[in-house]
Scaffold this active site. Structure first.
Site, PDB file in Angstrom:
ATOM      1  N   HIS A 259      36.212  38.449  44.901  1.00 24.44           N
ATOM      2  CA  HIS A 259      35.795  39.115  43.655  1.00 24.44           C
ATOM      3  C   HIS A 259      35.466  38.108  42.537  1.00 24.44           C
ATOM      4  CE1 HIS A 259      37.366  42.812  45.430  1.00 24.44           C
ATOM      5  NE2 HIS A 259      38.524  42.208  45.641  1.00 24.44           N
TER       6      HIS A 259
HETATM    7  O1  RIB Z   1      40.112  43.766  41.609  1.00 19.79           O
HETATM    8  C1  RIB Z   1      40.094  42.381  41.778  1.00 19.79           C
HETATM    9  C2  RIB Z   1      40.307  41.678  40.466  1.00 19.79           C
HETATM   10  O2  RIB Z   1      41.589  41.965  39.942  1.00 19.79           O
HETATM   11  C3  RIB Z   1      40.275  40.175  40.591  1.00 19.79           C
HETATM   12  O3  RIB Z   1      39.845  39.619  39.379  1.00 19.79           O
HETATM   13  C4  RIB Z   1      41.707  39.871  40.844  1.00 19.79           C
HETATM   14  O4  RIB Z   1      42.004  38.512  40.639  1.00 19.79           O
HETATM   15  C5  RIB Z   1      42.365  40.772  39.849  1.00 19.79           C
HETATM   16  O5  RIB Z   1      42.355  40.183  38.565  1.00 19.79           O
END
Ligand code: RIB
Ligand code: CA
Length: 334
Positions: A259
């Site tokens: 992500h």
């Molecule tokens: O949903 C994934 C996100 O939420 C990423 O940024 C992870 O590190 C958390 O912060």
């Protein structure tokens, strides 16, 4: 080459750690500072992980400032059931370094950077946006000095944790609402797109042989990301253990969504992505089942004026190109 000046706000976290690898490897970024926030794990862990990773990558010259330990209006919800009790699935550094830590809080640190520079700065926000909400509350004069906010989170068709909510919004929806309505250009790299920005277990295998500190780190934290091997490995899942669902973790096994690295890649290599919008966006702050859900008015139901459309949506990724970029970033440190 004209580098893009950035501040990176993180809740480090496995994928934030890999995002820092990508950001530090990118030759077109000028990283002016990194700020930390409570998110995946508590502020103490996210700050310690950030300082240690930058030092490991030989980028201890980048100043780090710690920010909010809790969301602006509610109790913290964390994700140690995904990231492990220390945020990095138990990955341990030889020592904890603190030399790059600034005395001032994140919002004061960001304010000074933004007001001191001639050119506008991009903020890459990889965690809940509490620090940005506090920055805008305290120092609204910084807004014209921000080129844009590039944020990991929000969604149209998907969710995590929850069917329609995304973590970085759900943790602090009130803060998110302030930030998206701040008037600063806002680009979301949404969960819809970051779920497609994955690396398979097979594709991750060669990383172990790449050599160098980034490969060691990524190898150590990627294997089993998401808590999928948690039981087998007897992993300490911390205070949020109750949210771990082995059935769901098993369903996602084999594909590791990157992500936060995808969000950095959107800034460094926009040719790998497409963007739609702007759309009008708001967030549910008190829903019984939908708390933290992002309402993105893609069909222009509200017929908002153009200036009220506050939200760009990064809607596709060239996954193969992105995985190649991820490999290149890790090799950069070999
Ligand atoms: O949903 C994934 C996100 O939420 C990423 O940024 C992870 O590190 C958390 O912060
Ligand atoms: Ca994050």
């Amino acid at each position: 080459m004209n580098k893009i000046p950035v501040i990176i706000d993180v809740d480090t976290g496995i994928d934030d750690a890999m995002a820092l690898v990508m950001a530090c490897a990118a030759d077109n970024l000028d990283i002016l500072g990194v700020t930390t926030v409570s998110g995946n794990v508590g502020l103490e862990h996210t700050t310690r992980n950030t300082l240690n990773i930058l030092d490991l990558l030989g980028r201890g010259d980048i100043p780090v400032a710690a920010g909010a330990a809790a969301p602006i209006a509610r109790k913290a919800f964390k994700a140690s059931f995904v990231h492990g009790a220390n945020g990095l699935r138990g990955y341990d550094f030889k020592e904890n370094v603190t030399y790059a830590l600034k005395k001032e809080p994140a919002w004061d640190f960001m304010r000074d950077i933004l007001m001191d520079r001639k050119e506008k700065v991009t903020i890459i926000a990889l965690g809940p946006v509490t620090n940005l909400a506090l920055l805008f509350e305290k120092y609204p004069e910084v807004k014209p000095h921000i080129e844009r906010i590039v944020f990991m989170g929000a969604s149209y068709h998907t969710g995590n944790p929850g069917p329609v909510q995304t973590f970085n919004v759900l943790v602090d929806p009130e803060g998110f609402r302030e930030v998206i309505h701040s008037g600063v250009p806002f680009y979301a790299v949404p969960l819809d797109t970051t779920k497609k920005s994955y690396i398979t277990d097979e594709e991750a295998e060669p990383i172990g042989q790449m050599g160098g500190p980034a490969a060691e780190l990524v190898k150590g934290i990627l294997l089993g990301y998401g808590g999928k091997n948690a039981q087998e490995e007897n992993l300490e899942l911390g205070e949020d253990e109750e949210h771990h669902n082995p059935k769901r973790a098993a369903r996602n096994a084999g594909k590791n969504s990157l992500h936060d690295p995808a969000t950095v890649a959107f800034v460094t290599n926009p040719e790998l992505f497409t963007v739609a919008g702007p759309y009008y966006c708001d967030v549910e702050c008190k829903g019984e089942l939908t708390d933290g859900w992002t309402l993105i008015d893609m069909e222009d139901w509200y017929c908002k004026d153009e200036e009220e459309k506050n939200f760009f949506f990064v809607d596709s990724v060239d996954r193969k190109g992105f995985v190649q970029l991820f490999y290149d970033a890790i090799r950069h440190f070999a």
